[in-house]
Design a protein around this motif. Structure first.
Motif, PDB file in Angstrom:
ATOM      1  N   SER A  31     -13.472  -2.035   1.883  1.00  0.00           N
ATOM      2  CA  SER A  31     -12.346  -1.269   1.343  1.00  0.00           C
ATOM      3  C   SER A  31     -12.155  -0.006   2.175  1.00  0.00           C
ATOM      4  O   SER A  31     -13.102   0.739   2.389  1.00  0.00           O
ATOM      5  N   VAL A  32     -10.917   0.189   2.631  1.00  0.00           N
ATOM      6  CA  VAL A  32     -10.634   1.343   3.486  1.00  0.00           C
ATOM      7  C   VAL A  32      -9.348   2.021   3.010  1.00  0.00           C
ATOM      8  O   VAL A  32      -8.389   1.346   2.615  1.00  0.00           O
ATOM      9  N   LYS A  33      -9.353   3.354   3.026  1.00  0.00           N
ATOM     10  CA  LYS A  33      -8.137   4.094   2.715  1.00  0.00           C
ATOM     11  C   LYS A  33      -7.340   4.243   4.012  1.00  0.00           C
ATOM     12  O   LYS A  33      -7.745   4.982   4.914  1.00  0.00           O
ATOM     13  N   SER A  34      -6.245   3.540   4.072  1.00  0.00           N
ATOM     14  CA  SER A  34      -5.543   3.420   5.351  1.00  0.00           C
ATOM     15  C   SER A  34      -4.770   4.683   5.719  1.00  0.00           C
ATOM     16  O   SER A  34      -4.195   4.760   6.801  1.00  0.00           O
ATOM     17  N   CYS A  35      -4.768   5.697   4.855  1.00  0.00           N
ATOM     18  CA  CYS A  35      -4.071   6.941   5.181  1.00  0.00           C
ATOM     19  C   CYS A  35      -4.910   7.839   6.072  1.00  0.00           C
ATOM     20  O   CYS A  35      -4.407   8.827   6.591  1.00  0.00           O
ATOM     21  N   THR A  36      -6.177   7.544   6.199  1.00  0.00           N
ATOM     22  CA  THR A  36      -7.013   8.406   7.023  1.00  0.00           C
ATOM     23  C   THR A  36      -7.744   7.604   8.090  1.00  0.00           C
ATOM     24  O   THR A  36      -8.872   7.901   8.458  1.00  0.00           O
ATOM     25  N   MET A  37      -7.081   6.565   8.555  1.00  0.00           N
ATOM     26  CA  MET A  37      -7.606   5.787   9.680  1.00  0.00           C
ATOM     27  C   MET A  37      -6.442   5.623  10.656  1.00  0.00           C
ATOM     28  O   MET A  37      -5.309   5.380  10.243  1.00  0.00           O
ATOM     29  N   PHE A  38      -6.743   5.801  11.922  1.00  0.00           N
ATOM     30  CA  PHE A  38      -5.688   5.606  12.919  1.00  0.00           C
ATOM     31  C   PHE A  38      -5.513   4.117  13.198  1.00  0.00           C
ATOM     32  O   PHE A  38      -6.476   3.344  13.138  1.00  0.00           O
ATOM     33  N   PRO A  49       0.846  -1.201   0.000  1.00  0.00           N
ATOM     34  CA  PRO A  49       0.000   0.000   0.000  1.00  0.00           C
ATOM     35  C   PRO A  49       0.879   1.247   0.000  1.00  0.00           C
ATOM     36  O   PRO A  49       1.878   1.296   0.726  1.00  0.00           O
ATOM     37  N   HIS A  50       0.507   2.221  -0.832  1.00  0.00           N
ATOM     38  CA  HIS A  50       1.342   3.413  -0.984  1.00  0.00           C
ATOM     39  C   HIS A  50       0.627   4.657  -0.472  1.00  0.00           C
ATOM     40  O   HIS A  50      -0.580   4.651  -0.274  1.00  0.00           O
ATOM     41  N   ILE A  51       1.413   5.719  -0.327  1.00  0.00           N
ATOM     42  CA  ILE A  51       0.849   7.010   0.057  1.00  0.00           C
ATOM     43  C   ILE A  51       0.852   7.913  -1.168  1.00  0.00           C
ATOM     44  O   ILE A  51       1.899   8.137  -1.768  1.00  0.00           O
ATOM     45  N   THR A 100      -5.230   1.850  -0.334  1.00  0.00           N
ATOM     46  CA  THR A 100      -6.421   1.033  -0.061  1.00  0.00           C
ATOM     47  C   THR A 100      -6.068  -0.363   0.468  1.00  0.00           C
ATOM     48  O   THR A 100      -5.228  -1.066  -0.099  1.00  0.00           O
ATOM     49  N   VAL A 101      -6.713  -0.721   1.552  1.00  0.00           N
ATOM     50  CA  VAL A 101      -6.606  -2.076   2.105  1.00  0.00           C
ATOM     51  C   VAL A 101      -8.028  -2.555   2.416  1.00  0.00           C
ATOM     52  O   VAL A 101      -8.978  -1.783   2.322  1.00  0.00           O
ATOM     53  N   CYS A 157      -0.308   3.015  -8.233  1.00  0.00           N
ATOM     54  CA  CYS A 157      -1.712   2.877  -7.787  1.00  0.00           C
ATOM     55  C   CYS A 157      -2.142   1.423  -7.732  1.00  0.00           C
ATOM     56  O   CYS A 157      -3.192   1.101  -7.195  1.00  0.00           O
ATOM     57  N   THR A 158      -1.347   0.548  -8.361  1.00  0.00           N
ATOM     58  CA  THR A 158      -1.795  -0.816  -8.635  1.00  0.00           C
ATOM     59  C   THR A 158      -2.170  -1.630  -7.389  1.00  0.00           C
ATOM     60  O   THR A 158      -3.224  -2.276  -7.382  1.00  0.00           O
ATOM     61  N   PRO A 159      -1.364  -1.623  -6.339  1.00  0.00           N
ATOM     62  CA  PRO A 159      -1.765  -2.411  -5.161  1.00  0.00           C
ATOM     63  C   PRO A 159      -3.129  -1.982  -4.602  1.00  0.00           C
ATOM     64  O   PRO A 159      -3.983  -2.827  -4.299  1.00  0.00           O
TER      65      PRO A 159
END
Lengths: 164, 808
Positions: free
Chosen positions: A59-66, A39-41, A52-53, A105-107
């Motif tokens: 599906s969650v964007k892990s950059c905006t979850m603690f 997963p990238h930033i 995204t994970v 973006c692929t992962p």
């Protein structure tokens, strides 16, 4: 800096346990703490989807979850989707249909697509475009990403039918 | 021995030129195993980040780092005062100007780097940034270059002599303290004379707005100074790693052999990663100071606000023609907003890039171009965002002027193009502004495009729609966007193209292994273009070993031969040519080996796909695989062992890809919403190496063109605040907004390129921007629109309709 909190979660089937500041973002946990760098930033504002994970089936964007918000959850990243000896049909299809260029973006794209196809096993083009709109790609213009997802869906449906 | 495999199968086995070979890069990217700069982790690695100016123009009264140094995890804070003793508080730019690495007494744009905080991790660095106390004194802000040229406010005191005079800049005399250069091409007086006496003249001002390449991965680096061995390693998002090594050596004083620059996987570039940024310099210094590796990674806001804007050209075109529509002259004046420092990434002798390709695809006998570069309180940059240097601006200008002229002449814009195209028999064609176009067949491409889309039918449908709209039967109008573009790529010939004195050749080095596989290294670096796939294909066809048996490596200056990198669609025209030429050297030696093994004279064998055969006796042959082994195990009289070659290729000319695009668009005049119903793109990039990859490049380039034409911009308010600093405000199209594209091609090989290839990655952007814009403007042409500036977002289109009285 505030007091560290205890976090226990499962990533790609593996139990992880650590102390983290409440402000530690999940993408940071994955990339820096756990060395899961698939997963990238890309933006850190939930727009691009490179991070995204899948968390507990969503599906969650892990950059905006603690990280502390992910306490007790099960997380799947691109690393948990397939392996060199057993690729996910999406991984094969993206290569086959030139669904990626720089790969950044692929992962996130493939991780999101796994959920899209779970939710909508036989998506129309419109459903794919809508369902993937949270993941930005700067290289492909999406046309071959759509094609890749359609091909993977067909492949997965055929395999399912053959198994039944 | 009878050969069981047919010749056709042997060709297919190579996966050489023309094969839609699947990409070798994809295995790692689809499995999350790419290795981008932010994936690099080294023992003890620190993280650096910037304190940035909230003001667009201000004097810095003081910087107090002490509170930051008390923040847990913060190790150091660098300011201009710390860099001054090293002479690194300023750095040279690619454009011959200099730029502050860290604010030296003042700031010139919002987001400018003021101090560099080095900490144990990103969170501590962010805490440290918050704690640095900077006292600013605000100064008047100039965000408009026309006003800047008249203003008493001096942006760059460092460029004004003590007696108030203006020393020459890197490109000659300066007219005003905020003026950078004047650059001219063509003949002013003859052009003005033709314009003054022409049947028809039309003048049009247009603003090509500021935007940004915005690759999904931002810029960043990891600097690691090994004090034991005196070696500096710098990993980073570099589109030109070798040039970065030389620049780092020149400004740091570290000898070049002690510097290793590595570009790992790069998450898109589009021009953003050509320049040298303060983050690189500060990371290197921080690593030297702390003795530890230091990483610096931009966040998205840093990226959009500070590194590498594109465009920002205020252009005025004046074009003349006969009553029949034959163009007689073109004049173009540009006021170019370069921001606070001139950091444009162009070949050094071309401060406005190749803007002098603005006569486009047309036989225009007389032309003149004048570009004035201006300082303002905006970020520096001026990179070529998915185009060769300023070519998108040039093509936009001429493709809009054609449309405006068509309105003036009351002519069909497709026909106007056709009667002015450079004819096939005129190539090589010397253009009025100096370039020699190598090849082209514009009429064939144009006719094919118009026929495929049924152009006449579309115009009839549009006329009906206009009638229906006027009759109140619909609120939707229809635009037919046309563009025909000629790119100028593959910079370039060393005689006129260099960057900071480094000639813009490129290189390839090949080693054939004993068992018939190979590694080739190039001076370029892929950012998604698929070099590892396509360069192996060029080589496969040249040396007769399968592409699958050839590894391509780029981006490590310790191993790759020197080259100027990847941008301006130069990889295939220059490094691709070097690859073919190096391959031919391999083949020449292989021929001698084959002749020796077959016991005939060198001239009695000839190359055939994957082998050398005895002329007239095809059953007698040696495959390249056999020859490779022989190179390592036979003592051949007069020949050195081994099979290796290197080529440094200095191209004799640029290449000139071209294309014909048509966009059909419906527009709801009450909402301004655009619906791209059809987009047809015909590209002629000469010899086609990998059709699958070409098609992918066209899709991507068109989508970036759609973004720029229909909404993407870096906008400033009057105080110099960036209004579009996040992806909320800066438009990147999603899958939902993007249409499916139809791709097509003609093939007009470049006569001077070893395999006839011309490059394609940027063509769709160059041709696409005017095509999308023309579609919008064409829809409003029947209602009185002559020209409206981009970006054509929904709100601005609604305004267009409103101004034309269509909401009345």
């Amino acid at each position: 800096m505030s007091k560290k909190m205890h976090v226990k979660l499962k990533v790609n089937g593996k139990e992880e346990e650590f102390l983290a500041e409440p402000r530690e973002l999940l993408i940071y946990t994955l990339r820096e703490r756990l060395n899961i760098t698939g997963p990238h930033i890309g933006c850190e504002t939930s727009h691009c989807g490179a991070c995204t994970v899948t968390i507990d089936g969503k599906s969650v964007k892990s950059c905006t979850m603690f990280a502390v918000q992910a306490e007790g959850s099960e997380i799947t990243t691109i690393e948990g989707i397939g392996n060199p000896d057993d690729l996910h049909p999406l991984q094969t299809a993206f290569k086959e249909h030139h669904g990626l260029q720089c790969g950044y973006c692929t992962p996130g794209m493939i991780t999101r697509a796994t959920k899209l196809l779970e939710e909508t096993p036989n998506p129309t083009e419109e459903e794919i475009r809508f369902g993937m709109a949270g993941n930005l790609c700067r290289c492909t213009g999406y046309q071959n990403i759509v094609k890749s997802i359609q091909a993977a869906a067909a492949e997965m449906n055929a395999a399912k039918e053959a198994a039944e | 021995m009878k050969d069981e495999v047919t010749r056709e199968e042997r060709v297919d086995n190579l996966k050489g030129l023309g094969c839609s070979r699947k990409r070798v890069e994809d295995a790692r990217f689809t499995q999350g195993k790419g290795n981008y700069v932010d994936d690099i982790k080294l023992d003890g690695m620190l993280f650096g980040d910037f304190v940035r100016s909230p003001y667009a123009h201000a004097r810095i009264k003081s910087v107090n780092s002490e509170p930051a140094l008390k923040v847990p995890g913060v190790l150091a804070v660098l300011t201009a005062d710390d860099l001054r003793p090293l002479g690194l508080h300023w750095m040279p730019t690619l454009a011959g100007d200099k730029q502050m690495v860290l604010a030296d007494g003042k700031v010139l744009f919002q987001g400018q780097e003021v101090a560099f905080v080095v900490a144990e991790d990103r969170y501590a660095a962010a805490d440290g940034i918050e704690a640095v106390e900077v006292e600013y004194e605000e100064l008047p802000v100039l965000v408009n270059p026309h006003e800047a040229l008249k203003s008493d406010v001096v942006l760059r005191e460092d460029l004004v002599a003590e007696d108030g005079s203006l020393p020459d800049g890197a490109h000659g005399p300066r007219k005003h303290h905020n003026h950078i250069f004047t650059w001219e091409a063509g003949d002013r007086e003859p052009t003005e004379e033709v314009l003054a006496n022409a049947d028809v003249v039309v003048e049009q001002e247009m603003y090509y707005h500021r935007t940004h390449p915005c690759p999904l991965e931002t810029c960043g680096c990891v600097a690691s100074m090994d004090k034991v061995n005196g070696k500096l390693t710098l990993w980073g998002t570099f589109q030109a790693p070798h040039a970065i090594r030389t620049v780092v050596s020149l400004i740091s004083g570290i000898e070049e052999h002690n510097i290793r620059v590595v570009s790992p996987d790069i998450g898109g570039g589009f021009g953003n990663k050509v320049g040298a940024y303060p983050g690189y310099v500060c990371s290197v210094v921080a690593s030297i100071v702390t003795g530890k590796p230091v990483k610096w990674i931009e966040d998205r806001m840093d990226n959009l606000m500070t590194t590498a804007f594109a465009r920002d050209y205020h252009m005025t075109g004046k074009i003349s023609a006969t009553k029949e529509g034959k163009i007689t002259a073109l004049k173009c004046n540009v006021v170019a907003d370069h921001g606070g420092f001139d950091a444009c990434a162009d070949p050094t002798k071309f401060p406005a890039g190749f803007m002098n390709i603005c006569t486009g695809s047309y036989d225009i006998p007389t032309a003149f171009l004048e570009v004035d570069g201006v300082y303002t309180n905006k970020a520096p940059g001026g990179v070529s965002y998915r185009c060769s240097f300023r070519v998108t601006e040039a093509v936009y200008l001429i493709e809009r002027m054609i449309e405006v002229l068509a309105i003036e002449l009351n002519m069909d814009a497709a026909e106007l193009r056709r009667i002015n195209f450079i004819k096939k028999e005129q190539f090589p064609y010397k253009a009025a502004l100096g370039w020699e176009y190598d090849s082209g067949d514009y009429h064939t491409a144009w006719d094919k495009a118009l026929k495929t889309v049924d152009y006449a039918g579309l115009r009839a449908e549009q006329a009906q729609r206009v009638a229906d709209f006027k009759a109140g039967k619909t609120r939707s109008i229809m635009g037919i966007g046309l563009s025909f573009f000629t790119e100028i790529v593959g910079a370039g010939p060393v005689k006129n193209c260099d960057i900071l004195g480094l000639g813009m050749f490129d290189s390839c080095e090949i080693r054939i292994h004993p068992t018939g596989s190979a590694i080739a290294r190039l001076g370029t670096i892929s950012q998604g273009q698929g070099h590892a796939t396509t360069f192996a294909q060029i080589l496969a066809s040249e040396i007769g070993l399968p592409a699958d048996s050839i590894t391509i490596e780029e981006g490590d200056t310790d191993t790759a031969p020197y080259g100027l990198g990847t941008y301006g669609s130069r990889s295939t025209p220059v490094a691709g040519a070097a690859t073919a030429m190096a391959g031919r050297k391999i083949r020449a030696k292989a021929q001698m080996i084959a002749a020796y093994l077959l016991e005939v004279h060198d001239n009695d064998v000839e190359f055939d796909v994957d082998r050398f055969v005895v002329k007239g006796a095809p059953e007698k042959f040696k495959t390249m695989k056999e020859i490779a082994f022989a190179a390592y195990n036979q003592a051949i009289p007069g020949l050195e062992p081994g099979l290796e070659a290197v080529s440094y290729y200095d191209p004799p000319n640029m290449t000139y890809p071209f294309g014909a695009y048509v966009c059909v668009m419906d527009i709801d005049v009450d909402t301004g919403v655009t619906d791209i119903r059809r987009f047809y793109a015909l590209d002629d990039c000469g010899t086609r190496i990998n059709p699958m990859i070409i098609e992918g490049q066209v899709h991507g380039g068109l989508t970036e063109a759609l973004a720029v034409a229909l909404g993407q911009e870096i906008a400033y308010d009057k105080q110099g605040n960036v209004k579009t600093g996040t992806l909320m405000d800066f438009f990147l199209p999603t899958a939902w907004e993007v249409p499916n594209y139809e791709t097509d091609f003609t093939v007009t090989p470049s006569p001077h390129h070893p395999i006839g290839a011309k490059g394609v990655g940027e063509s769709p952007h160059v041709g696409g921007v005017p095509c999308f814009s023309n579609a919008v403007q064409d829809a409003f042409r029947p209602f009185g629109n002559k020209h409206t500036n981009m970006p054509h977002d929904h709100w601005r289109i609604w305004q267009m309709a409103s101004k034309l009285g269509m909401h009345d």
